[in-house]
Design a protein around this motif. Structure first.
Motif, PDB file in Angstrom:
ATOM      1  N   ASP A  84       3.449   3.836  -1.243  1.00  0.00           N
ATOM      2  CA  ASP A  84       3.858   4.212  -2.595  1.00  0.00           C
ATOM      3  C   ASP A  84       5.336   4.585  -2.711  1.00  0.00           C
ATOM      4  O   ASP A  84       5.728   5.288  -3.636  1.00  0.00           O
ATOM      5  CB  ASP A  84       2.997   5.382  -3.093  1.00  0.00           C
ATOM      6  CG  ASP A  84       1.580   4.957  -3.375  1.00  0.00           C
ATOM      7  OD1 ASP A  84       1.365   3.761  -3.701  1.00  0.00           O
ATOM      8  OD2 ASP A  84       0.666   5.800  -3.272  1.00  0.00           O
ATOM      9  N   ARG A  85       6.109   4.120  -1.747  1.00  0.00           N
ATOM     10  CA  ARG A  85       7.537   4.415  -1.766  1.00  0.00           C
ATOM     11  C   ARG A  85       8.306   3.135  -1.436  1.00  0.00           C
ATOM     12  O   ARG A  85       7.717   2.122  -1.067  1.00  0.00           O
ATOM     13  CB  ARG A  85       7.874   5.513  -0.752  1.00  0.00           C
ATOM     14  CG  ARG A  85       7.157   6.846  -1.029  1.00  0.00           C
ATOM     15  CD  ARG A  85       7.462   7.865   0.059  1.00  0.00           C
ATOM     16  NE  ARG A  85       6.878   9.169  -0.236  1.00  0.00           N
ATOM     17  CZ  ARG A  85       5.642   9.522   0.111  1.00  0.00           C
ATOM     18  NH1 ARG A  85       4.860   8.671   0.762  1.00  0.00           N
ATOM     19  NH2 ARG A  85       5.183  10.723  -0.184  1.00  0.00           N
TER      20      ARG A  85
ATOM     21  N   GLU B  91       0.815  -1.224   0.000  1.00  0.00           N
ATOM     22  CA  GLU B  91       0.000   0.000   0.000  1.00  0.00           C
ATOM     23  C   GLU B  91       0.846   1.270   0.000  1.00  0.00           C
ATOM     24  O   GLU B  91       0.373   2.338  -0.383  1.00  0.00           O
ATOM     25  CB  GLU B  91      -0.922   0.014   1.231  1.00  0.00           C
ATOM     26  CG  GLU B  91      -1.954  -1.099   1.272  1.00  0.00           C
ATOM     27  CD  GLU B  91      -2.996  -0.978   0.182  1.00  0.00           C
ATOM     28  OE1 GLU B  91      -3.195   0.139  -0.344  1.00  0.00           O
ATOM     29  OE2 GLU B  91      -3.614  -2.010  -0.161  1.00  0.00           O
TER      30      GLU B  91
ATOM     31  N   GLY C 247       0.028   9.497   2.273  1.00  0.00           N
ATOM     32  CA  GLY C 247       0.668   8.316   1.705  1.00  0.00           C
ATOM     33  C   GLY C 247       1.185   7.342   2.741  1.00  0.00           C
ATOM     34  O   GLY C 247       1.644   6.244   2.387  1.00  0.00           O
TER      35      GLY C 247
END
Length: 373
Positions: free
Chosen positions: A151-152, A149, A281
């Protein structure tokens, strides 16, 4: 002695209570084993493998007929046990506090229900402990779910285009699941910290290369619960911990919560206000979501967005690793039954220390003290 292995009926349950490996071992003890058709399909245990191990593979009615022990992952509905031998054992995770009506129905049906999740946490019962084996996988999978989940990247990466900083992962609750989450996040290269109400976990956190986050200046901590579980904290400790966590959580990229108190709703660890301090995020995985949740706003069975933060609330996390979870669960059940197997009687005979701890019903009555109080 006939042992029946049922196909799980609960929604989303992919595990199975016996594998071809444990079927062979039960047969070596002198038992007959019958497996419901398709019981292991979702756990990479096809019917042919059970048959090759010596089990009879059949429809449920034939499997249950005259069975003296019925194995399950989750407790079967009483109607599924029609035809079992009088006084048959039901050996599974039975969730007696969440399904008290089902426990009463087991008593009315005259079966002896043995709740494996109530296994005492003592040295000789470690190999029978389904909570530990399944929690280990949950902690591992929680990190993978968070990474999916997020995003990095998790590890620090140095490239010609610049450096990517390591993700900061905070684990709340350092039991079996929490320790595995720490170890997994560290292996993936994250910068990891962790906290727990039990002071004894500080060294465990440090031994895995993570930073312990503890309240040290408050007396009266009541977090050392019985049996290795956390208990309730003092009010002063709760206030001090909330302040410390609030300051720490705002800097984290991923938070994994694992805190449970047996027989009670999960303690609330993270508030909506604290979620709002995290950067967009970020990800929070709530492993206690099915018991009420550690995280305000987490929803069982869903991934929801709250202030730009993803709250992950997957149900039945061990079942998301069905093959390995089944293998460990099945070994727990085999270790339990084989430990008490009486060769002369041709069946297991429980002693008081274990039997009294896990037995819910016997002789048509509910007998467990925690269900009678």
């Amino acid at each position: 002695m006939k042992i029946a292995v049922l196909k799980e009926a609960a929604d989303g349950e992919r595990r199975v209570a016996a594998t071809p490996e444990t079927v062979r071992k039960f047969i070596a003890l002198g038992a007959q084993v019958a497996v419901e058709r398709g019981a292991g399909d979702a756990a990479a245990c096809p019917d042919a493998a059970y048959a090759a191990a010596g089990a009879r593979v059949a429809e449920r009615s034939a499997v249950v007929a005259d069975a003296q022990i019925v194995l399950g992952v989750q407790g079967p509905e009483p109607a599924a046990l029609q035809g079992a031998a009088p006084g048959a054992w039901i050996v599974a995770a039975l969730d007696p506090f969440g399904h008290r009506d089902r426990v009463d129905a087991y008593a009315a049906a005259g079966v002896e229900a043995l709740a494996m999740e109530l296994m005492p946490r003592i040295t000789r019962a470690q190999a029978m402990d389904i909570l530990s084996s399944q929690s280990n996988l949950s902690g591992y999978k929680a990190v993978l779910d968070a990474a999916a989940e997020y995003d990095r990247a998790l590890p620090m990466m140095m490239t010609a285009a610049g450096t990517i900083s390591a993700a900061r992962v905070f684990v709340m609750g350092v039991g079996v699941a929490g320790l595995q989450a720490i170890a997994t996040a560290r292996r993936l290269g994250a910068q990891v910290s962790a906290t727990d109400v039990r002071a004894a976990t500080r060294e465990q956190i440090q031994s895995l290369g993570a930073k312990p986050i503890f309240v040290d200046a408050v007396e009266g901590i009541a977090g050392e619960g019985s049996g290795g579980y956390a208990g309730e904290m003092s009010d002063a400790y709760k206030a001090a911990q909330a302040e410390l966590v609030s300051a720490h959580i705002a800097k984290q990229d991923i938070v994994i919560t694992t805190a449970l108190i047996p027989g009670r709703p999960a303690p609330r660890l993270i508030s909506d206000v604290q979620i709002a301090t995290m950067r967009a995020g970020s990800v929070i995985v709530d492993l206690a979501v099915e018991q009420g949740g550690n995280v305000e706003g987490a929803v069982a069975g869903q991934v929801v967005d709250r202030h730009g933060v993803r709250l992950v609330g997957h149900r039945n996390v061990p079942s998301r690793l069905a093959a390995d979870a089944s293998a460990l669960f099945a070994r727990n059940l085999y270790n339990f039954l084989s430990t008490f197997w009486d060769k002369d009687a041709g069946r297991p005979v429980l002693d008081a220390e274990i039997g009294d701890a896990i037995r819910l019903t016997q002789g048509g009555r509910v007998v467990h003290p925690r269900l009678l109080s």
